[in-house]
Design a protein around this motif. Structure first.
Motif, PDB file in Angstrom:
ATOM      1  N   ARG A  56       0.829  -1.208   0.000  1.00 53.75           N
ATOM      2  CA  ARG A  56       0.000   0.000   0.000  1.00 53.75           C
ATOM      3  C   ARG A  56       0.862   1.255   0.000  1.00 53.75           C
ATOM      4  NH1 ARG A  56      -1.545   2.953   4.267  1.00 53.75           N
ATOM      5  NH2 ARG A  56      -0.999   1.299   5.772  1.00 53.75           N
ATOM      6  N   GLY A  57       1.893   1.278   0.849  1.00 49.10           N
ATOM      7  CA  GLY A  57       2.743   2.451   0.939  1.00 49.10           C
ATOM      8  C   GLY A  57       3.478   2.760  -0.353  1.00 49.10           C
ATOM      9  N   LEU A  58       4.039   1.729  -0.977  1.00 54.37           N
ATOM     10  CA  LEU A  58       4.777   1.958  -2.221  1.00 54.37           C
ATOM     11  C   LEU A  58       3.843   2.364  -3.357  1.00 54.37           C
ATOM     12  CD1 LEU A  58       7.371  -0.953  -2.049  1.00 54.37           C
ATOM     13  CD2 LEU A  58       7.801   1.488  -1.702  1.00 54.37           C
ATOM     14  N   MET A  59       2.663   1.768  -3.398  1.00 56.33           N
ATOM     15  CA  MET A  59       1.704   2.142  -4.442  1.00 56.33           C
ATOM     16  C   MET A  59       1.282   3.603  -4.290  1.00 56.33           C
ATOM     17  SD  MET A  59      -0.553  -1.374  -4.403  1.00 56.33           S
ATOM     18  CE  MET A  59      -1.917  -0.684  -5.332  1.00 56.33           C
ATOM     19  N   GLU A  60       1.058   4.039  -3.051  1.00 50.37           N
ATOM     20  CA  GLU A  60       0.624   5.413  -2.816  1.00 50.37           C
ATOM     21  C   GLU A  60       1.747   6.412  -3.067  1.00 50.37           C
ATOM     22  OE1 GLU A  60      -2.654   4.357   0.706  1.00 50.37           O
ATOM     23  OE2 GLU A  60      -0.753   5.333   1.214  1.00 50.37           O
ATOM     24  N   GLU A  61       2.917   6.158  -2.506  1.00 45.12           N
ATOM     25  CA  GLU A  61       3.974   7.164  -2.546  1.00 45.12           C
ATOM     26  C   GLU A  61       4.735   7.187  -3.861  1.00 45.12           C
ATOM     27  OE1 GLU A  61       6.484   7.304   0.855  1.00 45.12           O
ATOM     28  OE2 GLU A  61       4.842   7.144   2.280  1.00 45.12           O
ATOM     29  N   LEU A  62       4.851   6.031  -4.528  1.00 47.32           N
ATOM     30  CA  LEU A  62       5.573   5.976  -5.802  1.00 47.32           C
ATOM     31  C   LEU A  62       4.636   6.040  -7.004  1.00 47.32           C
ATOM     32  CD1 LEU A  62       8.270   3.256  -4.996  1.00 47.32           C
ATOM     33  CD2 LEU A  62       8.557   5.740  -5.040  1.00 47.32           C
ATOM     34  N   ALA A  63       3.327   6.058  -6.743  1.00 50.22           N
ATOM     35  CA  ALA A  63       2.328   6.137  -7.825  1.00 50.22           C
ATOM     36  C   ALA A  63       2.512   5.003  -8.831  1.00 50.22           C
ATOM     37  CB  ALA A  63       2.408   7.497  -8.530  1.00 50.22           C
ATOM     38  N   VAL A  64       2.605   3.771  -8.299  1.00 50.52           N
ATOM     39  CA  VAL A  64       2.744   2.582  -9.142  1.00 50.52           C
ATOM     40  C   VAL A  64       1.604   1.626  -8.803  1.00 50.52           C
ATOM     41  CG1 VAL A  64       5.247   2.795  -9.324  1.00 50.52           C
ATOM     42  CG2 VAL A  64       4.262   1.428  -7.473  1.00 50.52           C
ATOM     43  N   ASP A  65       1.320   0.706  -9.730  1.00 51.61           N
ATOM     44  CA  ASP A  65       0.290  -0.288  -9.422  1.00 51.61           C
ATOM     45  C   ASP A  65       0.940  -1.534  -8.830  1.00 51.61           C
ATOM     46  OD1 ASP A  65       1.027  -2.135 -11.596  1.00 51.61           O
ATOM     47  OD2 ASP A  65       0.138  -0.643 -12.921  1.00 51.61           O
ATOM     48  N   GLU A  66       0.104  -2.384  -8.246  1.00 46.02           N
ATOM     49  CA  GLU A  66       0.597  -3.534  -7.488  1.00 46.02           C
ATOM     50  C   GLU A  66       1.425  -4.489  -8.326  1.00 46.02           C
ATOM     51  OE1 GLU A  66      -1.194  -7.050  -4.534  1.00 46.02           O
ATOM     52  OE2 GLU A  66      -2.494  -5.475  -5.329  1.00 46.02           O
ATOM     53  N   SER A  67       1.152  -4.570  -9.625  1.00 47.51           N
ATOM     54  CA  SER A  67       1.878  -5.505 -10.487  1.00 47.51           C
ATOM     55  C   SER A  67       3.357  -5.169 -10.605  1.00 47.51           C
ATOM     56  CB  SER A  67       1.245  -5.538 -11.885  1.00 47.51           C
ATOM     57  OG  SER A  67       1.396  -4.281 -12.533  1.00 47.51           O
ATOM     58  N   ARG A  68       3.749  -3.932 -10.259  1.00 44.48           N
ATOM     59  CA  ARG A  68       5.159  -3.518 -10.371  1.00 44.48           C
ATOM     60  C   ARG A  68       5.929  -3.715  -9.070  1.00 44.48           C
ATOM     61  NH1 ARG A  68       4.965   2.439 -12.763  1.00 44.48           N
ATOM     62  NH2 ARG A  68       7.188   2.288 -12.228  1.00 44.48           N
ATOM     63  N   GLY A 126      10.459  -0.355 -13.127  1.00 47.30           N
ATOM     64  CA  GLY A 126      10.181   0.839 -13.910  1.00 47.30           C
ATOM     65  C   GLY A 126      10.491   2.163 -13.266  1.00 47.30           C
ATOM     66  N   LEU A 127      11.210   2.187 -12.137  1.00 45.67           N
ATOM     67  CA  LEU A 127      11.561   3.463 -11.516  1.00 45.67           C
ATOM     68  C   LEU A 127      12.699   4.136 -12.273  1.00 45.67           C
ATOM     69  CD1 LEU A 127      11.475   2.583  -7.701  1.00 45.67           C
ATOM     70  CD2 LEU A 127       9.674   3.625  -9.096  1.00 45.67           C
ATOM     71  N   ALA A 128      12.725   5.458 -12.252  1.00 40.41           N
ATOM     72  CA  ALA A 128      13.787   6.216 -12.919  1.00 40.41           C
ATOM     73  C   ALA A 128      15.138   5.870 -12.304  1.00 40.41           C
ATOM     74  CB  ALA A 128      13.518   7.709 -12.794  1.00 40.41           C
ATOM     75  N   LEU A 129      16.169   5.925 -13.127  1.00 40.31           N
ATOM     76  CA  LEU A 129      17.510   5.582 -12.657  1.00 40.31           C
ATOM     77  C   LEU A 129      18.124   6.681 -11.799  1.00 40.31           C
ATOM     78  CD1 LEU A 129      18.961   4.003 -15.935  1.00 40.31           C
ATOM     79  CD2 LEU A 129      18.099   2.814 -13.906  1.00 40.31           C
ATOM     80  N   GLY A 130      17.713   7.922 -12.032  1.00 38.37           N
ATOM     81  CA  GLY A 130      18.231   9.048 -11.260  1.00 38.37           C
ATOM     82  C   GLY A 130      17.177   9.613 -10.335  1.00 38.37           C
ATOM     83  N   PRO A 131      17.401  10.831  -9.823  1.00 41.45           N
ATOM     84  CA  PRO A 131      16.415  11.465  -8.952  1.00 41.45           C
ATOM     85  C   PRO A 131      15.083  11.657  -9.685  1.00 41.45           C
ATOM     86  CG  PRO A 131      18.518  12.602  -8.830  1.00 41.45           C
ATOM     87  CD  PRO A 131      18.626  11.641  -9.974  1.00 41.45           C
ATOM     88  N   PHE A 132      13.972  11.528  -8.952  1.00 42.91           N
ATOM     89  CA  PHE A 132      12.662  11.722  -9.550  1.00 42.91           C
ATOM     90  C   PHE A 132      11.670  12.171  -8.486  1.00 42.91           C
ATOM     91  CE2 PHE A 132      12.818   7.330  -8.144  1.00 42.91           C
ATOM     92  CZ  PHE A 132      11.552   7.048  -7.657  1.00 42.91           C
ATOM     93  N   GLU A 133      10.487  12.615  -8.935  1.00 44.04           N
ATOM     94  CA  GLU A 133       9.443  13.077  -8.044  1.00 44.04           C
ATOM     95  C   GLU A 133       8.154  12.301  -8.291  1.00 44.04           C
ATOM     96  OE1 GLU A 133       8.713  17.226  -8.464  1.00 44.04           O
ATOM     97  OE2 GLU A 133      10.719  17.850  -7.779  1.00 44.04           O
TER      98      GLU A 133
END
Length: 207
Positions: free
Chosen positions: A125-137, A175-182
């Motif tokens: 739940r935390g990663l989906m909310e804060e990173l704006a990703v779906d559960e499959s990732r 699928g997260l960016a390799l460098g800094p991201f928001e």
């Protein structure tokens, strides 16, 4: 300055009571703390939270207020999400709360467990909310803990002992960016108007 956390055995988690329920109110919390001899007159100052904040935590299932045995204790279960990729770990550098307040973090993301929630579910739940990703990732590979960190004094609720029941979840997120991201997260609470938080992320060596 806060002293180092003290580590000890797990506190006893009692069955939910009228105090620790979705219907808990600030008046319930104030009466319980008054009876226990906790002075809350300094709460709500710029560096501390309010009775309403604590009642909201309890009603949402984010914390439990234990009165017996003394001293009264706020118990919070927390999972740290250790997202690792190619020898680097994800850290939240800062968060903008949407009201002009910037909080520097420089630590892995974490999430409070809700009532009856397990660490894996909270990490997802935390990663989906804060990173704006779906559960499959998101993959949670392992969970370590619990361990307890006791804080006799905290800045959030002065005079109220807090015990953090800590878990570490080792995770992978595709699928997260390799460098800094928001990322942005819309936050609603207690029927109040929502706000949009901006999380700023980076990678540090996992060594």
């Amino acid at each position: 300055m806060l002293g180092p956390p003290q580590t000890r055995a797990l506190p006893v988690m009692s069955e939910p009571s009228a105090l620790n329920s979705p219907d808990t109110t600030p008046d319930d919390v104030a009466a319980a703390l008054f009876t226990a001899g906790i002075d809350v007159s300094g709460w709500g100052r710029p560096t501390s939270k309010t009775l309403e904040d604590l009642a909201g935590e309890i009603a949402a299932g984010e914390s439990v207020l234990e009165l017996d045995p003394p001293p009264p204790k706020r118990i919070v279960r927390v999972v740290r999400m250790l997202v690792v990729r190619d020898g680097h770990m994800l850290v939240e550098n800062s968060v903008d709360d949407g009201h002009g307040h910037l909080r520097n973090r420089h630590r892995p993301p974490s999430e409070k467990l809700l009532r009856d929630e397990n660490p894996v579910a909270a990490a997802l739940r935390g990663l989906m909310e804060e990173l704006a990703v779906d559960e499959s990732r998101v993959t949670v590979d392992a969970v370590e803990g619990p361990r307890v960190e006791e804080r006799p004094h905290t800045g959030s609720y002065p005079g109220l002992h807090t015990a953090y029941v800590m878990f570490d979840a080792k995770c992978r997120v595709e699928g997260l960016a390799l460098g800094p991201f928001e990322t942005t997260e819309h936050v609603d609470r207690d029927g109040l108007p929502g706000r949009t938080e901006t999380h700023r992320w980076g990678w540090v060596s996992a060594e």
